[in-house]
Motif scaffolding. Structure first.
Motif, PDB file in Angstrom:
ATOM      1  N   GLN A   1       0.827  -1.200   0.000  1.00 48.05           N
ATOM      2  CA  GLN A   1       0.000   0.000   0.000  1.00 48.05           C
ATOM      3  C   GLN A   1       0.860   1.248   0.000  1.00 48.05           C
ATOM      4  O   GLN A   1       2.023   1.219   0.405  1.00 48.05           O
ATOM      5  CB  GLN A   1      -0.901   0.034   1.231  1.00 48.05           C
ATOM      6  CG  GLN A   1      -1.925  -1.073   1.261  1.00 48.05           C
ATOM      7  CD  GLN A   1      -2.882  -0.926   2.427  1.00 48.05           C
ATOM      8  OE1 GLN A   1      -2.569  -0.306   3.432  1.00 48.05           O
ATOM      9  NE2 GLN A   1      -4.067  -1.492   2.280  1.00 48.05           N
TER      10      GLN A   1
ATOM     11  N   VAL B   1      -3.837   3.527  -2.324  1.00 52.96           N
ATOM     12  CA  VAL B   1      -3.469   2.678  -3.455  1.00 52.96           C
ATOM     13  C   VAL B   1      -2.979   1.347  -2.899  1.00 52.96           C
ATOM     14  O   VAL B   1      -2.133   1.319  -2.003  1.00 52.96           O
ATOM     15  CB  VAL B   1      -2.368   3.320  -4.325  1.00 52.96           C
ATOM     16  CG1 VAL B   1      -1.932   2.374  -5.430  1.00 52.96           C
ATOM     17  CG2 VAL B   1      -2.850   4.642  -4.912  1.00 52.96           C
TER      18      VAL B   1
ATOM     19  N   LEU C   1      -5.015  -4.096  -8.629  1.00 53.25           N
ATOM     20  CA  LEU C   1      -4.659  -2.708  -8.348  1.00 53.25           C
ATOM     21  C   LEU C   1      -5.932  -2.014  -7.914  1.00 53.25           C
ATOM     22  O   LEU C   1      -6.934  -2.027  -8.649  1.00 53.25           O
ATOM     23  CB  LEU C   1      -4.082  -2.037  -9.602  1.00 53.25           C
ATOM     24  CG  LEU C   1      -3.887  -0.520  -9.551  1.00 53.25           C
ATOM     25  CD1 LEU C   1      -2.848  -0.148  -8.488  1.00 53.25           C
ATOM     26  CD2 LEU C   1      -3.462   0.002 -10.916  1.00 53.25           C
TER      27      LEU C   1
ATOM     28  N   ILE D   1      -7.430   1.624  -6.499  1.00 46.20           N
ATOM     29  CA  ILE D   1      -7.145   3.050  -6.341  1.00 46.20           C
ATOM     30  C   ILE D   1      -8.386   3.725  -5.771  1.00 46.20           C
ATOM     31  O   ILE D   1      -9.488   3.599  -6.332  1.00 46.20           O
ATOM     32  CB  ILE D   1      -6.767   3.696  -7.694  1.00 46.20           C
ATOM     33  CG1 ILE D   1      -5.527   2.998  -8.276  1.00 46.20           C
ATOM     34  CG2 ILE D   1      -6.537   5.184  -7.530  1.00 46.20           C
ATOM     35  CD1 ILE D   1      -5.198   3.410  -9.694  1.00 46.20           C
TER      36      ILE D   1
ATOM     37  N   LEU E   1      -0.821  10.193  -8.237  1.00 46.11           N
ATOM     38  CA  LEU E   1      -1.350   8.842  -8.413  1.00 46.11           C
ATOM     39  C   LEU E   1      -0.296   7.913  -8.988  1.00 46.11           C
ATOM     40  O   LEU E   1      -0.111   6.788  -8.510  1.00 46.11           O
ATOM     41  CB  LEU E   1      -2.583   8.864  -9.315  1.00 46.11           C
ATOM     42  CG  LEU E   1      -3.195   7.516  -9.672  1.00 46.11           C
ATOM     43  CD1 LEU E   1      -3.569   6.736  -8.415  1.00 46.11           C
ATOM     44  CD2 LEU E   1      -4.409   7.720 -10.564  1.00 46.11           C
TER      45      LEU E   1
ATOM     46  N   VAL F   1       1.190   4.536  -7.154  1.00 46.48           N
ATOM     47  CA  VAL F   1       1.128   3.196  -7.738  1.00 46.48           C
ATOM     48  C   VAL F   1       2.512   2.553  -7.716  1.00 46.48           C
ATOM     49  O   VAL F   1       2.673   1.388  -7.325  1.00 46.48           O
ATOM     50  CB  VAL F   1       0.551   3.223  -9.175  1.00 46.48           C
ATOM     51  CG1 VAL F   1       0.730   1.884  -9.865  1.00 46.48           C
ATOM     52  CG2 VAL F   1      -0.925   3.611  -9.155  1.00 46.48           C
TER      53      VAL F   1
END
Length: 107
Positions: A33, A39, A52, A54, A67, A71
């Motif tokens: 995480q 995420v 994945l 989000i 973002l 990731v």
């Protein structure tokens, strides 16, 4: 001659353990995480990304760079956890084998 036979037995045992380890590793999953859980990346033991997730709050055009960084960070966290889980499985399955010091699995 006894030493040679003993070495052959150990090699066979190691080969069997490696087969078991390869199967066990396939079933291992690790989630990483970032962003306080905004995420989450889950990796399979093979290194393949399983999922994945989000948080919707990050779905803004002006947050694109953040973002992307999150990731990458979540993937790195999952990768680290996956490697530790594989290492633990390896130690469990190779316990009892008289392996040379410093020898690591998988090769």
């Amino acid at each position: 001659m006894k030493d040679l036979m003993n070495m052959m037995k150990q090699a066979k045992a190691m080969q069997e353990k490696m087969g078991e380890l390869q199967e066990e590793v396939k079933s291992v999953e690790a989630a990483g995480q970032s962003g306080g859980g905004l995420v989450t990346v889950t990796l399979k033991g093979t290194g393949e990304m399983a999922s994945l997730v989000i948080d919707l709050s990050l779905m803004k055009e002006e947050e694109k760079d953040i973002l992307e960084d999150l990731v990458v960070a979540a993937h790195a966290d999952a990768h680290t956890k996956l490697q530790l889980a594989i290492q633990e499985k390896t130690q469990e399955l190779t316990a009892g084998l008289n392996l040379p010091t410093g020898m690591k699995f998988p090769f």
